[in-house]
Each structure stands twice: as structure tokens, then as C-alpha cells.
Write an enzyme that holds these catalytic residues in place. Structure first.
Site, mmCIF file in Angstrom:
data_model
loop_
_atom_site.group_PDB
_atom_site.id
_atom_site.type_symbol
_atom_site.label_atom_id
_atom_site.label_comp_id
_atom_site.label_asym_id
_atom_site.label_seq_id
_atom_site.Cartn_x
_atom_site.Cartn_y
_atom_site.Cartn_z
ATOM 1 C CD GLU B 30 3.793 -10.117 -7.580
ATOM 2 O OE1 GLU B 30 2.681 -10.680 -7.664
ATOM 3 O OE2 GLU B 30 4.239 -9.338 -8.435
ATOM 4 C CG ASP B 41 -5.700 -15.551 -7.297
ATOM 5 O OD1 ASP B 41 -4.907 -15.044 -8.121
ATOM 6 O OD2 ASP B 41 -5.617 -15.395 -6.073
ATOM 7 C CE1 TYR B 146 -0.451 -7.176 -11.422
ATOM 8 C CE2 TYR B 146 0.666 -7.782 -9.380
ATOM 9 C CZ TYR B 146 0.060 -8.139 -10.571
ATOM 10 O OH TYR B 146 -0.042 -9.465 -10.898
#
Ligand SMILES: Cc1ncc(COP(=O)(O)O)c(C=O)c1O
Lengths: 374, 238
Positions: B30, B41, B146
Site C-alpha cells: 500500500e 491515522d 480490510y
């Protein structure tokens, strides 16, 4: 339920969030729809608005501000805690209680929403964490002390611009992490659906009152309604009372260095598609304003829609213009406004309109240090 | 055989780092296209993104980096970014440019399942995701699903999330798609533990950290250690 058509104002709004939050937003939306239609909630909210916040706030006719026109000020500065932010915080505290969330996270720029959040958390016995950029903590120090006194934890955000943008990101990250126990008490009509709608409805009390008050006072509607726009919550609340009256001009005033509507472009920030200060690559740009509450590169999606549809117009005011209006109101009327609504006042006084209603969204105690240092 | 996916922030050294990761056994990569306000994040990737932006890693530069990386490796390459970048570049234009630079799919951390159906992408599901949404995500996902193994942002944790097992179980009940677990996995032990449950692992923050402090050779050693750990769970079949 999470369909693409709900939660949009034209092409703006939506839910641009990590998947972790989607069920929480669904839960919030369900809870909000239930509570909204619950007469017990309406009664409790109205009682607290009256006895705790001090509503209805006065609509005051200023005699000495401008010649040749009638200027009315909607006195949200007289709300408990000194700004309109409490209208939203109070409603969201009731929602959090209904959802069984004991912990509240919030972001704050000027500190007014942080103080409002800390206040209602004290009142309802909820734990409160407020994220605030370290730059804003320095320029709005009295509000930091106030929040701590009220029992909130103020968490300094030390990266990026160290202002409202980063504080908001950090509050959302906290919410992602603690979503099961925590309600995110967002401070303006921004963020993912259903927040823009929810905050807008909680602030709509401003416009409902103002419409009734001006009709009583003048026997007619104003020519123009003017409010400052940071995220846009006091403006959307005030505009809401007049949006169906096609002859009433709706004027939003942005800080010139944070004019998300005036100079922005479509983009995605903090969970919603709206008009933003961003560069050609979609990277969010820094906003600059003397007023911490307007120092934000985004704006509520409903404002972007009102701009595009032409129903509302958005104009800028500079730091210096806001400061001049701040002094003028203090010296002519004995009212010290917050720097945010001083932007609205600056544009309102020169509008080509006879009867003008201005949202005085907050009082200026928090801004004394900023103003005196100029 | 269990899969190992490694996240790298786009940057000058990324092609070399990518080659090292693949040499050590990474099955897919990725590539982070940095965004100024990355909500999903934690501190490590956020700071790496800030640095990348300061070094000029805007969308065009990221696409060039992708093409240079493609010239070095054969594994699937997946740009991972945020909706604002695509809004500005144009969804279709971005897809075309990235695919011609070598992208095999996309991950957009804040783009809801329902949005932009024209962009084939790997969908994310979290411990909070209800069953019907997992099913929908699995139907729409591009290749694999995911699994965000915890409620939180990216970044190393002490232990593999206790929420992962339940998420794997709920996902298995509704889909045959391969499940790769990410968020909070950093050590070989954690990689093995997560690979016991899922069909593979994604490692981001720790890989970014190792790449920064120890360069390509350090990254190669680190990815090799993940590869070995994961292969103890399910030995490679020739
Ligand atoms: C007094 C006052 N007015 C206005 C604002 C701007 O927010 P909004 O645009 O959501 O009303 C703030 C924000 O802190 C404020 O404190």
C-alpha cells in the site's frame, strides 16, 4: 439507512468518515430522530433553555450605531456562558444521556464551545475532554481556565496549525478510539451527517425567537439578516427563521483570511463535503483570522448549498474591520462583542438596507487580551 | 499461504523500499498518498505524511512515485489516501492515472462504502460494523476485505486487538473474500497471532518507522521477520 441521498444539501454534506464511525453516526441519527419527536425532550429542553441558558435572549434595537437605519442585535452574548454555543451543547448533552454515553469529547477554537461543553457536562455529570490547539490555548487563555474550573480536561493539540482544524481532527480520532462509550459533541454545523442538521436544528431557536421579536417590535420582517460564519452554526440558526421569507436578504460574514465560502473550493474535511480552503491537490490550507472562532478552513455544508442556490450571500470582513466594529459597539452601546460577531457587525452597518438584524453571537471578554495587544 | 501487506508512505525512497519489502516476502504494497488531515491515522503515519507533503509529495509526485515503484516490483500496488485528494484530482481521472502508473486497486480511508461506486477499491470494516454492512462491504470490495482490527487509528499497540477474533468470525459468516487484518500489528508475534485468525496482515506504522530509521536494508530484515512469523502459521506450499 446509510444511503447516499440522506444527509446531503445538494452536493454537500454526507459522511466521509472511517468505517468505524458509521454505526455510531447511524445510532446518533436514530437517537436524534426519536428524541426530537418526544414531547418530554422538547419540554425538558425548553425548560433548560429558559431557566439555565436564559432564553429567550433579547432583541435589542441599537440607537447609536448607524444613522438612517434600524439595527437590531440578537443578544446571544447574554446566554449563559456568553455565546450561542450553549444552545447546541445543551441539546447534545440530552442526546448523549439518551444514548447512554457517559463521556463527551469536543473540539474548541475560541474556547466558547469548549466552555459550553464543559458547562453542560458539569450540569449533567458527564466526563468531558476538550481538544484545543495550543495556539488557541494561548490566545484564549481565560476560557482554558474556565473549562478546567468546570471539571473538563483540556487536551492541547500540538501539531499542524495548532488551531481549530487540528483540534477537530484530534477529537474525531478520540471518538474513533472510544466510540462505544463516547459522544462527540461537535461545536458547529459541520462534520458528518447527521451533525450539520442536528446542530442547525438546535440553533434554530435563535431564528425562531428573532423572527417573532422583530415582528412584534416593527410589525414587519427585516430587510437583511446578518451573521458571522465560522463553521456557520449561529448563522444557520438565525437564517433558519427567515429562509422561507424570500424578501429577507441573508448575509453571512466570513473572516477575510478564512473565507471558505468566498474563496474556497469543493472538498472533503472532517467528514463532510463542503466548500473549503484547499489547494489544487485537495490539501487543506491554513486559515488566518484574529478571531479564533472563525479561524477554520471549512464551513457547514448547508451554507455551501445556500450560497450556490443564491438564497444567502457571503461576504468577507478583515481583522481591522472587525476590530473597528468591536470598538464601535463598545463605545456607542456599552456592549463588548466577541470578535466573531464583530465581523458581522462591520458588514451590517454598511449594507444598503433600512432594517437590519444582526446576530450578536457572543460577548467579548475572551478577546480582551487580543484586542488590547493590537 | 497467508499474505503480508506492507504500507509505505510515498516519497523519494519508496521504490527502493518497496523492492526491499518485496524481496523479503511482502505480497502486496500500500502506498500512502499523504493528506493534510488524515482522520484515520495515528501519530507515526500522520508525521510521515506531514514530512512527505513538506518534501513536495503532492498527487502528481505520488503518481510518479507509484510508476517508479511499479518498475521495481511485480506485486499488487494499492494507493491509500483520503477523499479530498480524489475530489481535487477527479475520481475518474485519478483512477485512470493511478492504474496507468501501476495501481491494482485503491483504499480511501474516509470514503463511505456507498460513495463513488465507479472506483473499485478495497473496503474496510471495523469491530463496530454490523453484519449487513460487512456483507455489503464484501460484495463491493475489490479482491480482499480490510479488517480494521480495533476501534482506533493506525499505530502500534501492545497486543493484537481482542476485537479481531470476533470480527473475523462475523466476516467469515458472510463472505468468502480473503480477510487481511491491519491496525495495531507491528511485531512478528502479533503478525503470527493475527494470521492465525485472518488470511493475512497489514503492517503500516512500524514499517514506516523502520524505513525511516533503518532504510531499505532495515526494512528488508523487518519484513523478513514478519514473513517468517506468518509462515509458521501456514507454511508456504510450493
Ligand atoms: C461568539 C462566537 N461566534 C461565532 C463563532 C463561530 O462559530 P459558528 O460559525 O459555528 O457560529 C464562535 C466560535 O467559536 C463564537 O465563539
Amino acid at each position: 439507512m446509510t444511503s447516499l441521498d440522506t444527509g446531503y444539501f445538494g452536493p454537500y454534506g454526507g459522511r466521509y468518515v472511517p468505517e468505524t464511525l458509521v454505526p455510531a453516526l447511524d445510532e446518533l441519527e436514530r437517537g436524534w430522530r426519536e428524541i426530537k419527536d418526544d414531547p418530554g425532550f422538547a419540554l425538558e429542553l425548553a425548560g433548560l433553555q429558559r431557566d439555565y441558558v436564559g432564553r429567550p435572549t433579547p432583541l435589542y434595537r441599537s440607537e447609536r450605531l448607524a444613522e438612517g437605519k434600524s439595527v437590531y442585535l440578537k443578544r446571544e452574548d447574554l446566554c449563559h456562558t456568553g455565546a450561542h454555543k450553549i444552545n447546541n451543547a445543551l441539546g447534545q448533552a440530552l442526546i448523549a444521556r439518551r444514548l447512554g454515553k457517559q463521556r463527551i469529547v469536543a473540539e474548541t477554537g475560541a474556547g466558547q464551545h469548549g466552555v459550553a461543553a464543559a458547562t453542560v457536562c458539569a450540569r449533567f455529570g458527564l466526563d468531558c475532554v476538550v481538544y484545543m490547539g495550543s495556539e488557541d490555548m494561548a490566545r484564549q487563555a481565560p476560557n482554558v481556565e474556565r473549562m478546567r474550573l468546570l471539571g473538563a480536561e483540556v487536551s492541547a493539540v500540538e501539531f499542524g496549525t495548532r488551531t481549530l482544524k487540528e483540534a477537530t481532527s484530534e477529537a474525531i480520532r478520540d471518538w474513533i478510539t472510544n466510540v462505544e462509550t463516547t459522544h462527540y459533541m461537535i461545536g458547529s454545523c459541520v462534520g458528518p451527517h447527521p451533525y450539520p442538521e442536528l446542530v442547525g436544528e438546535l440553533q434554530a431557536v435563535i431564528g425562531r425567537e428573532a423572527r417573532e421579536q422583530i415582528l412584534t417590535a416593527e410589525g414587519r420582517l427585516p430587510d437583511a439578516v446578518v451573521a458571522c460564519v465560522g463553521g456557520g452554526s449561529n448563522a444557520i440558526g438565525l437564517f433558519g427563521g427567515f429562509v422561507d421569507d424570500a424578501d429577507v436578504r441573508l448575509v453571512g460574514v466570513e473572516a477575510a483570511g478564512a473565507a471558505s465560502l468566498g474563496t474556497g473550493r469543493a472538498g472533503v474535511l472532517h467528514g463532510a463535503r463542503s466548500s473549503l480552503l484547499a489547494d489544487d491537490d485537495g490539501q487543506i490550507a491554513d486559515a488566518h483570522s484574529i478571531s479564533a472562532g472563525l479561524d477554520y478552513p471549512g464551513v457547514g455544508p448547508e451554507h455551501a448549498f445556500l450560497r450556490d442556490s443564491g438564497r444567502a450571500e457571503y461576504v468577507p470582513a478583515t481583522d481591522d474591520e472587525a476590530l473597528a466594529a468591536f470598538h464601535l459597539l463598545a463605545e456607542r452601546e456599552g456592549i463588548i462583542p466577541a470578535l466573531e460577531p464583530a465581523h458581522a457587525l462591520a458588514r451590517a452597518l454598511e449594507l444598503d438596507a433600512e432594517l437590519v438584524l444582526v446576530g450578536l453571537s457572543g460577548r467579548g471578554d475572551k478577546d480582551l487580551a487580543t484586542v488590547l495587544s493590537r | 499461504m497467508k499474505r503480508v501487506s506492507i504500507y509505505l508512505m510515498a516519497g523519494r525512497d519508496t521504490p527502493e523500499l518497496a523492492a526491499a519489502a518485496v524481496a523479503a516476502g511482502a505480497d502486496l504494497l500500500e502506498i500512502g498518498f499523504p493528506f493534510s488531515d488524515p482522520l484515520a491515522d495515528g501519530p507515526v503515519i500522520r508525521l510521515a505524511g506531514e514530512r512527505a507533503l513538506a518534501e513536495g509529495m503532492r498527487t502528481e509526485a505520488c503518481l510518479e512515485c507509484l510508476a517508479e515503484t511499479r518498475a521495481r516490483v511485480d506485486v499488487p500496488l494499492i494507493p491509500m489516501t483520503y477523499a479530498s485528494i480524489l475530489e481535487a484530482y477527479g475520481y475518474d481521472r485519478f483512477r485512470e492515472a493511478a492504474v496507468s502508473a501501476g495501481a491494482t486497486s485503491f483504499i480511501v480511508a474516509d470514503l463511505p462504502l456507498e460513495a463513488a461506486p465507479e472506483l473499485p477499491r478495497v473496503q474496510l470494516v471495523a469491530p463496530t460494523t454490523p453484519e449487513e454492512r460487512i456483507r455489503l462491504a464484501a460484495e463491493r470490495t475489490d479482491g480482499w476485505l480490510y479488517l480494521v482490527s480495533l476501534t482506533g487509528t493506525t499505530g502500534a499497540r501492545e497486543n493484537v486487538s481482542s476485537q479481531l477474533a470476533g470480527l473475523v468470525e462475523r466476516a467469515r459468516a458472510v463472505t468468502e473474500a480473503p480477510l487481511l487484518a491491519g491496525f495495531g500489528i507491528s511485531t512478528p508475534e502479533q503478525a503470527a497471532a493475527a494470521a492465525e485468525l485472518a488470511d493475512g496482515i497489514v503492517v503500516g506504522s512500524r514499517a514506516v518507522e523502520v524505513a525511516e530509521t533503518e532504510g531499505a536494508s532495515g526494512l528488508e530484515r523487518y519484513v523478513a521477520s514478519l514473513r517468517r512469523a506468518v509462515d509458521t502459521v501456514s507454511p508456504a506450499v510450493a
